[in-house]
Design a protein around this motif. Structure first.
Motif, PDB file in Angstrom:
ATOM      1  N   LEU A 266       0.216  -3.143   1.133  1.00 30.07           N
ATOM      2  CA  LEU A 266      -0.481  -2.511   0.016  1.00 30.07           C
ATOM      3  C   LEU A 266       0.483  -2.539  -1.170  1.00 30.07           C
ATOM      4  N   LEU A 267       0.040  -3.128  -2.262  1.00 26.39           N
ATOM      5  CA  LEU A 267       0.926  -3.323  -3.403  1.00 26.39           C
ATOM      6  C   LEU A 267       0.341  -2.721  -4.673  1.00 26.39           C
TER       7      LEU A 267
ATOM      8  N   TYR B  26      -3.744   6.342  -0.825  1.00 24.12           N
ATOM      9  CA  TYR B  26      -3.357   4.985  -0.452  1.00 24.12           C
ATOM     10  C   TYR B  26      -3.448   4.779   1.060  1.00 24.12           C
ATOM     11  N   GLY B  27      -3.219   5.840   1.825  1.00 24.08           N
ATOM     12  CA  GLY B  27      -3.315   5.718   3.274  1.00 24.08           C
ATOM     13  C   GLY B  27      -4.705   5.324   3.725  1.00 24.08           C
ATOM     14  N   GLU B  28      -5.722   5.909   3.088  1.00 23.15           N
ATOM     15  CA  GLU B  28      -7.100   5.541   3.416  1.00 23.15           C
ATOM     16  C   GLU B  28      -7.362   4.069   3.116  1.00 23.15           C
TER      17      GLU B  28
ATOM     18  N   GLY C  65       2.926   0.174   0.895  1.00 21.08           N
ATOM     19  CA  GLY C  65       2.393   0.449   2.224  1.00 21.08           C
ATOM     20  C   GLY C  65       2.470  -0.785   3.102  1.00 21.08           C
ATOM     21  N   VAL C  66       2.701  -0.568   4.395  1.00 20.77           N
ATOM     22  CA  VAL C  66       2.821  -1.675   5.355  1.00 20.77           C
ATOM     23  C   VAL C  66       2.151  -1.277   6.663  1.00 20.77           C
TER      24      VAL C  66
ATOM     25  N   ILE D 217       3.169   1.746  10.917  1.00 26.92           N
ATOM     26  CA  ILE D 217       2.319   1.783   9.729  1.00 26.92           C
ATOM     27  C   ILE D 217       2.819   2.915   8.856  1.00 26.92           C
ATOM     28  N   GLY D 218       2.946   2.670   7.566  1.00 26.25           N
ATOM     29  CA  GLY D 218       3.464   3.723   6.700  1.00 26.25           C
ATOM     30  C   GLY D 218       3.185   3.477   5.235  1.00 26.25           C
ATOM     31  N   ILE D 219       3.088   4.579   4.509  1.00 24.76           N
ATOM     32  CA  ILE D 219       3.033   4.584   3.054  1.00 24.76           C
ATOM     33  C   ILE D 219       4.349   5.174   2.565  1.00 24.76           C
TER      34      ILE D 219
END
Length: 227
Positions: free
Chosen positions: A73-74, A149-151, A81-82, A138-140
């Protein structure tokens, strides 16, 4: 602090090994204060940060070396996020690698390596029969948490995994009680609970939604085919 709308729009894409360094840094920040990691890698003993950093490094490097999928997530080309994804037929390969085990022994020690292997086996033992994707990490980034962003990260993971007809859903786990309601709101059902030392590790399953014949996995930007 109440959640607000994201401060900036984020995009999702598949990550290749060129993102490994950023992914390692982000996941280290996301996991270093997690209660499960605090037990597995002995937070009370000097060198804890080194052991967590080494563990994340070895997991991320092994994941990319096996050409396993990872979604990022960028925001404005900055990774926030990955999600590392282990497909059903590959979810055991990392911990079964003797190279990975040797590196873990050299960097975290015998006791922490064995604790991690026992934890990994206990979580997999909770899985019901059938093929499932597993999210080993998995993490933000902590500075971006609480902004929805987690959603968005999980929606991307669910959409991609649902396009795999060989999988019935996505499994993840957490020993952090503050995440339990969050995962339930995202459609996860708890399928097991295991004792990891003093930690109660909760194992969750998100079943794949039916995919129409004309649908498929979302077309994330990527420089290589990760399927």
């Amino acid at each position: 602090m109440p959640a607000t709308q994201p401060a900036a729009p984020a995009t999702t894409r598949f990550l290749d090994s060129g993102y490994a360094r950023e992914a390692r840094s982000l996941l280290y920040q996301a996991y270093r204060h997690e209660p499960t990691f605090a037990y597995l890698f002995e937070a009370e003993r000097p060198g804890y940060d080194h052991r967590v950093r080494a563990t994340v490094r070895e997991l991320v490097n092994q994941h990319f070396s096996e050409d396993l999928p990872a979604i990022g997530l960028l925001v404005e080309d900055r990774l926030i996020g990955v999600a590392l994804i282990a497909p059903p037929q590959r979810r055991l390969e990392i911990t079964e690698s003797w190279v990975w085990r040797m590196r873990m022994l050299l960097t975290t020690g015998l006791r922490c390596t064995q604790r991690y292997l026992d934890y990994h086996a206990a979580v997999l033992a909770c899985l019901p029969p059938g093929p499932f994707h597993v999210l080993p990490l998995i993490g933000i980034h902590p500075r971006c948490q609480g902004l929805h962003y987690g959603e968005q990260m999980l929606e991307a993971v669910h959409a991609w995994c649902a396009g795999d007809s060989a999988s019935q859903g996505v499994v993840l786990d957490t020993g952090n009680t503050r995440y339990l309601e969050f995962y339930r709101r995202q459609g996860y059902q708890e399928i097991g609970e295991v004792a990891i030392g003093p930690i109660r590790e909760h194992v969750f399953l998100h079943a794949n939604a039916p995919v129409a014949a004309h649908d498929g996995a979302p077309d994330f930007p990527t420089g290589e085919n990760l399927r």
